[in-house]
Scaffold this motif. Structure first.
Motif, mmCIF file in Angstrom:
data_model
loop_
_atom_site.group_PDB
_atom_site.id
_atom_site.type_symbol
_atom_site.label_atom_id
_atom_site.label_comp_id
_atom_site.label_asym_id
_atom_site.label_seq_id
_atom_site.Cartn_x
_atom_site.Cartn_y
_atom_site.Cartn_z
ATOM 1 N N GLU A 196 0.612 -0.669 0.280
ATOM 2 C CA GLU A 196 0.157 0.142 -0.223
ATOM 3 C C GLU A 196 0.833 1.588 0.196
ATOM 4 O OE1 GLU A 196 -3.299 1.829 2.342
ATOM 5 O OE2 GLU A 196 -2.728 0.584 2.971
ATOM 6 N N TYR A 197 2.149 1.503 0.505
ATOM 7 C CA TYR A 197 2.739 2.152 0.596
ATOM 8 C C TYR A 197 3.055 2.341 -0.763
ATOM 9 C CZ TYR A 197 6.958 4.900 1.717
ATOM 10 O OH TYR A 197 8.232 5.914 1.177
ATOM 11 N N LEU A 198 3.998 1.105 -1.300
ATOM 12 C CA LEU A 198 4.592 2.021 -2.425
ATOM 13 C C LEU A 198 3.493 2.796 -3.937
ATOM 14 C CD1 LEU A 198 6.731 -1.319 -3.051
ATOM 15 C CD2 LEU A 198 7.578 0.936 -1.826
ATOM 16 N N GLN A 199 2.065 1.630 -3.238
ATOM 17 C CA GLN A 199 1.518 2.378 -4.816
ATOM 18 C C GLN A 199 1.095 3.716 -4.138
ATOM 19 O OE1 GLN A 199 -1.670 -0.738 -5.753
ATOM 20 N NE2 GLN A 199 -1.263 -1.398 -3.304
ATOM 21 N N ASN A 200 0.614 4.360 -2.965
ATOM 22 C CA ASN A 200 0.499 6.132 -2.311
ATOM 23 C C ASN A 200 1.858 6.186 -2.758
ATOM 24 O OD1 ASN A 200 -1.611 4.716 -1.968
ATOM 25 N ND2 ASN A 200 -1.297 5.087 0.807
ATOM 26 N N TYR A 201 2.779 6.181 -2.812
ATOM 27 C CA TYR A 201 4.075 6.530 -2.865
ATOM 28 C C TYR A 201 4.299 6.885 -4.573
ATOM 29 C CZ TYR A 201 8.692 8.018 -3.306
ATOM 30 O OH TYR A 201 10.143 8.388 -3.298
ATOM 31 N N ALA A 202 3.799 5.869 -5.235
ATOM 32 C CA ALA A 202 3.866 6.141 -6.861
ATOM 33 C C ALA A 202 3.147 7.067 -7.456
ATOM 34 C CB ALA A 202 3.951 4.408 -7.845
ATOM 35 N N GLU A 203 2.531 6.768 -6.874
ATOM 36 C CA GLU A 203 0.914 8.024 -7.317
ATOM 37 C C GLU A 203 0.850 9.194 -6.758
ATOM 38 O OE1 GLU A 203 -2.224 9.382 -8.744
ATOM 39 O OE2 GLU A 203 -2.040 7.254 -8.834
ATOM 40 N N HIS A 232 4.336 10.425 -6.124
ATOM 41 C CA HIS A 232 4.973 10.883 -7.118
ATOM 42 C C HIS A 232 4.737 10.904 -8.160
ATOM 43 C CE1 HIS A 232 8.038 12.098 -4.785
ATOM 44 N NE2 HIS A 232 8.298 10.918 -4.432
ATOM 45 N N ARG A 233 3.066 10.545 -9.299
ATOM 46 C CA ARG A 233 2.555 10.386 -10.144
ATOM 47 C C ARG A 233 1.947 11.906 -10.994
ATOM 48 N NH1 ARG A 233 0.220 6.142 -9.925
ATOM 49 N NH2 ARG A 233 2.199 4.459 -10.676
ATOM 50 N N ALA A 234 1.144 12.010 -9.446
ATOM 51 C CA ALA A 234 0.453 13.795 -9.586
ATOM 52 C C ALA A 234 1.025 15.070 -9.961
ATOM 53 C CB ALA A 234 -0.483 13.639 -8.695
ATOM 54 N N GLY A 271 8.721 10.493 -12.318
ATOM 55 C CA GLY A 271 8.287 8.983 -12.399
ATOM 56 C C GLY A 271 8.997 8.319 -11.526
ATOM 57 N N PHE A 272 8.592 8.634 -10.291
ATOM 58 C CA PHE A 272 9.185 8.113 -9.000
ATOM 59 C C PHE A 272 8.242 7.588 -8.906
ATOM 60 C CE2 PHE A 272 11.569 11.604 -8.368
ATOM 61 C CZ PHE A 272 13.047 11.264 -8.294
ATOM 62 N N GLY A 273 8.531 5.266 -8.040
ATOM 63 C CA GLY A 273 7.916 4.839 -8.418
ATOM 64 C C GLY A 273 7.794 3.188 -8.719
ATOM 65 N N TYR A 274 7.577 2.222 -7.914
ATOM 66 C CA TYR A 274 8.179 1.046 -8.114
ATOM 67 C C TYR A 274 7.761 0.518 -9.912
ATOM 68 C CZ TYR A 274 3.152 -0.151 -8.279
ATOM 69 O OH TYR A 274 1.574 -0.609 -8.865
ATOM 70 N N GLY A 275 8.693 -0.676 -9.755
ATOM 71 C CA GLY A 275 8.394 -0.993 -11.211
ATOM 72 C C GLY A 275 7.752 -3.248 -11.391
ATOM 73 N N LEU A 276 7.160 -3.043 -11.688
ATOM 74 C CA LEU A 276 6.893 -4.457 -11.556
ATOM 75 C C LEU A 276 6.680 -4.923 -13.237
ATOM 76 C CD1 LEU A 276 4.019 -5.776 -9.303
ATOM 77 C CD2 LEU A 276 2.568 -4.699 -10.714
#
Length: 426
Positions: A297-304, A306-308, A312-317
């Motif tokens: 959940e933390y990684l998804q929120n962090y990515a969102e 920065h996306r906003a 381009g920061f965030g996890y790589g799936l």
């Protein structure tokens, strides 16, 4: 008389991919002589044929057929990625330096060390090192202080790399090269070395190697994606003491590389379980590598977040048909740069065994790389290492020129011995 294609020399020459002209330049023989060897009109020099066979074996993925082709030293050795690559072309490691105790544990578990592993390179006694032909080093990137060099030059005072690089670890590498004058070296670093400190770092390094130390130097940035399923750009700097014609521009890379599926655990029973990474009976990846709900959940929120902001920061799936991001030494923290999709549950980290495969330490048909340390330490070690198949390709490209450099030295030594004998009779 044997026909052109039936001679051993012609067969091996063609298999190595060299033209007659290239072989004549590498072996120091005229094209006419090479043609005579190929047609069976005369026998090739035994030592030169052995060199060509060694090159053929290396490029065919076979083990060298002799004890060793040359001696090398392994500096900033880590877990031995450079050593593994240079042993694959018939090199014999005669000296190792690595200060990190956990890396040394992994290194000693995987290599037949007939010499002690030295610690900090700054404590090495340069006068009591074994003889070697090639120096390899994955030295850390550090800024250089060159304040005062121009002033010293204008005043006629000593200057150069002893001033420009003093206090850096590159300085210690340069000192070794200056003291021992190896026939060749390979230095590896991150791609950003070229732009580090506004380009000053790379400028000083190249000036030191070329102008101060007098080596013939070439470099190339190579992405490991050609060899392993990972984007990993690293710079390789190769130098030869003598001008043997080495250049990176004629080094060919595979057009396409493997995908992540080639290094992931099968999880279908076709791969033997390996505790603590996979569990019986089907070899499924252990649950501990699956992200917790909280971390995911933390990684998804962090990515969102920065996306906003347009970042381009965030996890790589990733899945089995993908090529991953660069594995870093911080992978142990959250695994965010390379997360593996899982059906019906949170994604997972790579296991250390998968990291060994991703970095090319493990190969099909070979004994698995020994991982004697904790997951945290192994992630750091693999993240800091080189992609072994990339270095193997560079080393393979260097091998003909290493032979040429060694031959040049041998010829020079013979001339010197002859000169000394003549002098003795005068």
């Amino acid at each position: 008389m044997k026909t052109f294609k039936d001679t051993e020399f012609a067969y091996i020459r063609e298999k190595t991919g060299f033209s007659v002209k290239e072989v004549s330049e590498l072996l120091g023989k005229s094209e006419r002589t090479i043609y005579r060897w190929e047609k069976g009109e005369s026998l090739p020099d035994e030592n030169l044929l052995r060199e060509l066979k060694s090159i053929y074996n290396v490029r065919s993925g076979r083990q060298p057929d002799n004890d060793f082709n040359f001696r090398f030293i392994d500096l900033f050795a880590g877990i031995g990625g450079l050593r593994k690559a240079f042993e694959s072309i018939g090199g014999k490691c005669v000296f190792t330096s690595e200060w990190d105790l956990a890396c040394r544990k992994t290194y000693q578990a995987n290599y037949n060390c007939d010499h002690p592993i030295n610690g900090d390179i700054r404590d090495v006694d340069l006068d009591n090192m074994p003889q070697y032909d090639v120096l390899v080093a994955g030295f850390p990137c550090q800024p250089f202080s060159i304040a005062g060099v121009s002033k010293k030059k204008s005043l006629g005072r000593p200057h150069g790399f002893h001033d420009a690089t003093q206090g850096t670890l590159f300085f210690d590498v340069a000192q070794m090269i200056e003291r021992h004058r190896p026939k060749a070296f390979l230095l590896e670093n991150v791609k950003n070395l070229v732009s580090h400190d506004k380009g000053n770092t790379f400028k000083v390094i190249m000036a030191t190697l070329k102008e101060e130390l007098g080596y013939h130097v070439d470099f190339r940035v190579i992405d490991a994606k050609h060899f392993v399923p990972q984007h990993r750009e690293r710079i390789f700097i190769v130098g030869f003491r003598d001008d043997v014609g080495f250049a990176f521009d004629n080094m060919k890379l595979p057009q396409s590389g493997p995908k992540l599926g080639s290094i992931l655990h099968k999880e279908d029973g076709s791969e033997a379980p390996e505790s603590p990474y996979t569990e019986a009976p089907e070899g499924r990846v252990a649950d501990k590598y699956t992200l917790s709900d909280r971390l995911w959940e933390y990684l998804q929120n962090y990515a969102e977040k920065h996306r906003a902001k347009g970042n381009g920061f965030g996890y790589g799936l990733f899945g089995p048909d993908d090529v991953a991001r660069t594995l870093s030494a911080r992978y142990y923290k959250d695994g965010s740069e390379i997360l593996i999709r899982q059906e019906g549950k949170n994604p997972r980290r790579l296991t250390p065994r998968e990291c060994a495969r991703l970095m090319g330490f493990d190969k099909t048909g070979h004994k698995p790389f020994v991982i004697p340390v904790s997951d945290t330490q192994s992630y750091k070690q693999f993240g800091n290492s080189v992609a072994v198949p990339v270095v193997e390709a560079v080393a393979s490209h260097m091998l003909p020129y290493i032979f040429k450099a060694m031959r040049a030295t041998k010829d020079a030594d013979q001339v010197q011995m002859l000169f000394e004998k003549v002098e003795a009779y005068v």
